[in-house]
Design an enzyme around this catalytic site. Structure first.
Site, mmCIF file in Angstrom:
data_model
loop_
_atom_site.group_PDB
_atom_site.id
_atom_site.type_symbol
_atom_site.label_atom_id
_atom_site.label_comp_id
_atom_site.label_asym_id
_atom_site.label_seq_id
_atom_site.Cartn_x
_atom_site.Cartn_y
_atom_site.Cartn_z
ATOM 1 N N CYS A 108 0.811 -1.065 -0.032
ATOM 2 C CA CYS A 108 -0.021 0.188 -0.102
ATOM 3 C C CYS A 108 0.918 1.234 -0.030
ATOM 4 C CB CYS A 108 -0.900 0.017 1.193
ATOM 5 S SG CYS A 108 -2.070 1.378 1.433
ATOM 6 N N GLU A 151 -8.972 -1.164 -2.011
ATOM 7 C CA GLU A 151 -9.281 0.218 -2.095
ATOM 8 C C GLU A 151 -10.452 0.560 -1.604
ATOM 9 O OE1 GLU A 151 -6.924 2.019 -3.580
ATOM 10 O OE2 GLU A 151 -5.772 0.506 -4.288
ATOM 11 N N HIS A 154 -10.226 1.323 2.064
ATOM 12 C CA HIS A 154 -9.557 2.760 2.466
ATOM 13 C C HIS A 154 -10.847 3.580 2.613
ATOM 14 C CE1 HIS A 154 -5.296 2.583 1.887
ATOM 15 N NE2 HIS A 154 -5.485 1.754 0.782
#
Ligand code: NI
Length: 199
Positions: A108, A151, A154
């Site tokens: 990441c 993703e 997040h």
């Protein structure tokens, strides 16, 4: 467009749920998308979520090379000669299509220098809005499913180490190559650094 600063693990923006985007077609959203695309390319990444550039909004982008089973958000993959399609998801929701999970290596951009082996659902469906306001629905599996889960996590304040079940598999990139050479299996990265997904 501009290259934005990337938030690193420990910054509060990465730990809080992001806000829905009221108007996906707004000029400000378009600008943010342009900046994120440029930032992702500059960081040699394959994916980026708005909170990673200090914007607490529900927006993710990713560009996963087709035919690449194991990619890398930090971009070292890309044996494929095809151009990866750029996916832009606004206000995405993700649902698993199976209870089956698989372990795979991830990295990441907000957790630089590390890789970890993370369980993810093998297949998911997402709904989202495109930048032109169209509704998107997609079912995906394999690496793409992993990327979507990474993703979209997040947007809920979740970083991949928080999904790990075995922290002995959180390693520095310099050690990662030895790890994968040790025991490459069909469900994980080939024995090269390109094998992890990292944003
Ligand atoms: Ni990430």
């Amino acid at each position: 467009m501009a290259i934005l600063k990337i938030a690193r693990m420990g910054h509060p923006v990465l730990l809080h749920p992001a806000e829905p985007i009221a108007d996906p077609t707004a000029p400000g959203v378009r600008r943010l998308i342009g900046d994120m695309v440029e930032t992702m390319a500059d960081a040699d990444g394959l994916g980026l979520a708005a909170p990673q550039v200090h914007v607490p909004a529900r927006l993710v982008i990713f560009q996963v090379p087709p035919e690449t089973d194991e990619a890398d958000e930090s971009g070292e993959s890309g044996e494929s000669e095809e151009v990866a399609p750029l996916c832009i998801l606004i206000n995405p929701t993700v649902e698993p299509l199976t209870e089956e999970t698989v372990l795979g290596w991830e990295g990441c951009l907000s957790v630089p220098g590390l890789r970890g082996r993370v369980p993810r659902y093998t297949a998911v469906r997402y709904h989202a809005t495109a930048p032109d306001g169209r509704a998107l629905t997609c079912e995906c599996e394999g690496m793409l499913a992993r990327v979507v889960q990474h993703e979209c996590d997040h947007l809920d304040g979740v970083l991949y180490p928080m999904r790990m079940t075995d922290l002995s598999e959180l390693v520095f990139e310099s050690e990662f190559k030895y790890r994968t050479a040790e025991a490459p299996k069909a469900d994980e990265a080939p024995a090269e650094p390109a094998a992890a997904y990292a944003d």
